[in-house]
Design a protein around this motif. Structure first.
Motif, PDB file in Angstrom:
ATOM      1  N   GLU A 112       8.708   0.949   5.012  1.00  0.00           N
ATOM      2  CA  GLU A 112       9.409   0.084   4.052  1.00  0.00           C
ATOM      3  C   GLU A 112      10.903   0.363   4.114  1.00  0.00           C
ATOM      4  N   GLU A 165       0.822  -1.204   0.000  1.00  0.00           N
ATOM      5  CA  GLU A 165       0.000   0.000   0.000  1.00  0.00           C
ATOM      6  C   GLU A 165       0.856   1.253   0.000  1.00  0.00           C
ATOM      7  N   ALA A 166       1.934   1.251   0.794  1.00  0.00           N
ATOM      8  CA  ALA A 166       2.812   2.424   0.858  1.00  0.00           C
ATOM      9  C   ALA A 166       3.498   2.652  -0.483  1.00  0.00           C
ATOM     10  N   ASP A 167       3.932   1.559  -1.140  1.00  0.00           N
ATOM     11  CA  ASP A 167       4.522   1.684  -2.475  1.00  0.00           C
ATOM     12  C   ASP A 167       3.524   2.344  -3.426  1.00  0.00           C
ATOM     13  N   LYS A 198       6.059   8.720   5.049  1.00  0.00           N
ATOM     14  CA  LYS A 198       5.268   7.583   5.526  1.00  0.00           C
ATOM     15  C   LYS A 198       5.831   6.280   4.970  1.00  0.00           C
ATOM     16  N   TRP A 199       6.157   6.288   3.693  1.00  0.00           N
ATOM     17  CA  TRP A 199       6.765   5.107   3.053  1.00  0.00           C
ATOM     18  C   TRP A 199       8.083   4.751   3.729  1.00  0.00           C
ATOM     19  N   THR A 219       3.897  11.648   1.743  1.00  0.00           N
ATOM     20  CA  THR A 219       3.751  10.261   1.288  1.00  0.00           C
ATOM     21  C   THR A 219       5.072   9.518   1.387  1.00  0.00           C
ATOM     22  N   GLU A 269       1.006   4.310  -2.870  1.00  0.00           N
ATOM     23  CA  GLU A 269       0.756   5.729  -2.613  1.00  0.00           C
ATOM     24  C   GLU A 269       1.864   6.600  -3.199  1.00  0.00           C
TER      25      GLU A 269
END
Length: 598
Positions: free
Chosen positions: A536, A490-492, A531-532, A528, A494
């Motif tokens: 990750e 999900e982070a990827d 957060k990533w 974004t 975004e």
């Protein structure tokens, strides 16, 4: 697949549906151009990567219900390469989910194009003359002019990124009464006399008066011994300062170039490079004013009344006609404006197809007469002439307004702001707010190294991405073997979606003359990315014992996040570098540096 590619795909499907008879009464000529068929990022990720309202746009023209028209669009999209799923939702939205490899294709594009990613030529073919700051050469540039310096130069960079040829121009108001007021203020300071009632105050007046005296002495001239003329007093008994004398003229002749030089230096230090420094006085010396009036006279827009010469501006939408030559034979200020616009449009070097004026809030009443003048010359107001009105800037420190300058008395200058927070913070803070709205500049916030400081937040994302590169190099992680289809968390997703929005955002910022949209995009991308970064990893790290003892699904999710296999780690490194590239490019458009360490 980028949003632009999706728009092109949807446009093609619309024409195919017409040909197949699946779009009701819709015809090819009723389908909007591709740039009007935008796709949007859904607020809820459960609704897919992108959403289109194409069916709602065309339903009325097709004579169909939006959901009924959306179904054939969805069916066609499901068969397209790179699309994992499509569904029709709500009143007729078409929600699109890309497969991970297609979504990640933006990474390859960013890294291949570098700083050119997102740039385009859709504003190419025209020369835009962008005039901004244009402060009188009677003192340092104040905070309002500083805002225009930041916004104007950023706007020029954004327009150039969209293919426009931009001429940055500064207009020196070096003709008329304000220059006389400046000169007589210097004379009074040089003699230790009271400042004239309408004069300029501040330590800079004393400084320049002393410089004039010293420069003249070096040339063998005792400027204080030159003849003087008493200008008398006003109705309240306040001195009006030096009259029209040889001494005032000598101070004017020497001091105005000093202010020119100081303003140029301030602009250079603020990273603003003008292509043209235009002097109002040249319009009179070169006969431009007379030629402009003669041109309008030939067009039937000049008449004589009460001993004065008038511009019939009401013929072109103004609320009243304007005097351009007063009954005493002197030119009204507007005469120079008329000549200046004509000069911009017809000069030999880089004549303007579009003349953009960036003016202060106190010039709002000027718009009507300016647009009338544009129309009188046969041009189209709002097209060949565009006027942007900026609002006020308030500087705050310790929660209280700052209104004093070390040199300029009761105003804050460009040098005051730069000294307090630096060029990066000054430019970013002034450019990130729509120029149509007032802005508060909090000196304490801009000097802080916190996430609440917007320029620090964005620059830190770039520095953090550079640090990931250094750590990856130490761990011998390279691009080799990268599998972008593994950017599937999900982070990827975004981050990938944020990167994909950059080209459309840059194009919109150019069309709307809105460089603040670049800043807002950068802040969203930085958020974004941060957060990533927190969930990750590029460089693998071992799971802790408590993490190892979680259930299989949780442990696998942590392994993917913290212990990526080589192909995933390399893919994340490429994603990291794509973010770094776009942030650096965006900051450059705002005239702000992208530090590698903070």
């Amino acid at each position: 697949m980028s949003p632009e590619a999706l728009s092109e795909l949807i446009s093609g499907i619309a024409h195919d549906l017409v040909a197949q008879g699946k779009a009701g009464d819709l015809t090819d000529d009723l389908i909007p151009p591709v740039d009007k068929l935008t796709v949007m990022r859904p607020k809820d990720r459960a609704h897919g990567d992108w959403a289109s309202n194409i069916a709602m746009q065309l339903a009325k023209k097709a004579g169909m219900k939006p959901r009924d028209l959306a179904e054939p669009f969805a069916e066609a999209l499901r068969g397209a390469d790179g699309i994992a799923a499509v569904e029709v939702a709500g009143p007729g939205f078409v929600n699109i989910t890309l497969d991970s490899a297609s979504a990640a294709a933006v990474v390859d594009k960013v890294l291949a194009e570098g700083a050119a990613f997102g740039r385009n030529d859709h504003l190419g073919g025209e020369t835009l003359n962008l005039e901004f700051v244009s402060a009188n050469p009677t003192g340092p540039i104040h905070i309002g002019g500083t805002r225009w310096a930041a916004v104007g130069d950023s706007m020029a960079r954004v327009l150039e990124a969209n293919g426009a040829k931009v001429v940055r121009e500064y207009y020196f108001n070096d003709h008329g009464e304000q220059i006389n007021r400046f000169a007589k203020s210097l004379v009074a300071a040089a003699h230790g006399e009271e400042c004239p009632a309408d004069g300029y105050k501040g330590a800079y007046i004393d400084e320049i008066a002393r410089r004039v005296i010293d420069e003249a002495a070096a040339d063998g001239v005792d400027v204080l011994a030159l003849p003087r003329v008493d200008g008398g007093v006003d109705a309240e008994g306040r001195p009006l300062g030096e009259g029209d004398s040889e001494q005032r003229e000598e101070f004017r002749r020497r001091a105005v170039p000093m202010m020119f030089a100081e303003i140029r230096e301030s602009m250079r230090n603020f990273r603003v490079a003008f292509d043209v420094w235009f002097h109002e006085n040249s319009l009179y010396e070169d006969g431009e004013v007379e030629r402009a009036i003669a041109d309008l006279r030939e067009r039937g827009d000049i008449y004589e009344k009460d001993g004065a010469t008038w511009f019939a501006s009401t013929r072109h939408g103004d609320d009243k006609d304007r005097v351009i030559v007063k009954s005493d034979g002197n030119y009204a200020y507007f005469a120079a404006d008329i000549a200046y616009y004509r000069n911009k449009r017809h000069r030999e070097a880089n004549p303007a197809d579009v003349a953009i004026y960036m003016l202060g809030a106190d010039h709002h009443g000027y718009i009507g007469r300016m647009m009338a003048m544009c129309a009188a010359f046969g041009d189209e107001p709002g097209v060949n002439m565009q006027i942007l009105i900026g609002q006020l800037v308030n500087v705050v420190k310790d929660g209280k307004p700052v209104r004093m300058s070390k040199r300029a008395g009761n105003v804050v200058t460009i040098d005051d702001l730069v000294e307090a927070v630096g060029v990066d913070a000054a430019r970013y803070s002034l450019a990130r707010t729509d120029y149509n709205t007032p802005v508060d500049i909090d000196l304490d916030l801009l000097a802080s190294h916190t996430n609440e400081n917007p320029v620090y937040y964005v620059q830190y994302a770039h520095a953090r991405a550079c640090n990931v590169d250094r750590n990856a190099a130490d761990a011998a992680i390279t691009y080799e073997g990268a599998d972008l289809s593994l950017l599937d968390t999900e982070a990827d997703g975004e981050v990938l979606a944020a990167l994909a929005q950059w080209p459309a955002l840059l194009s919109l910022a150019g069309d709307l003359r809105a460089p603040h949209r670049v800043a807002h995009y950068l802040e969203d991308l930085a958020a974004t990315y941060h957060k990533w970064y927190n969930v990750e990893r590029v460089v693998p790290m071992a799971l802790t014992d408590p993490e190892e003892r979680q259930d299989d699904a949780a442990r696998e999710a942590l392994r993917i996040a913290k212990c990526p296999e080589p192909a995933r780690a390399a893919a994340r490194l490429r994603l990291n570098d794509a973010v770094r590239t776009v942030i650096a490019s965006g900051l450059d458009l705002l005239g702000v540096t992208a530090p590698e360490k903070m």
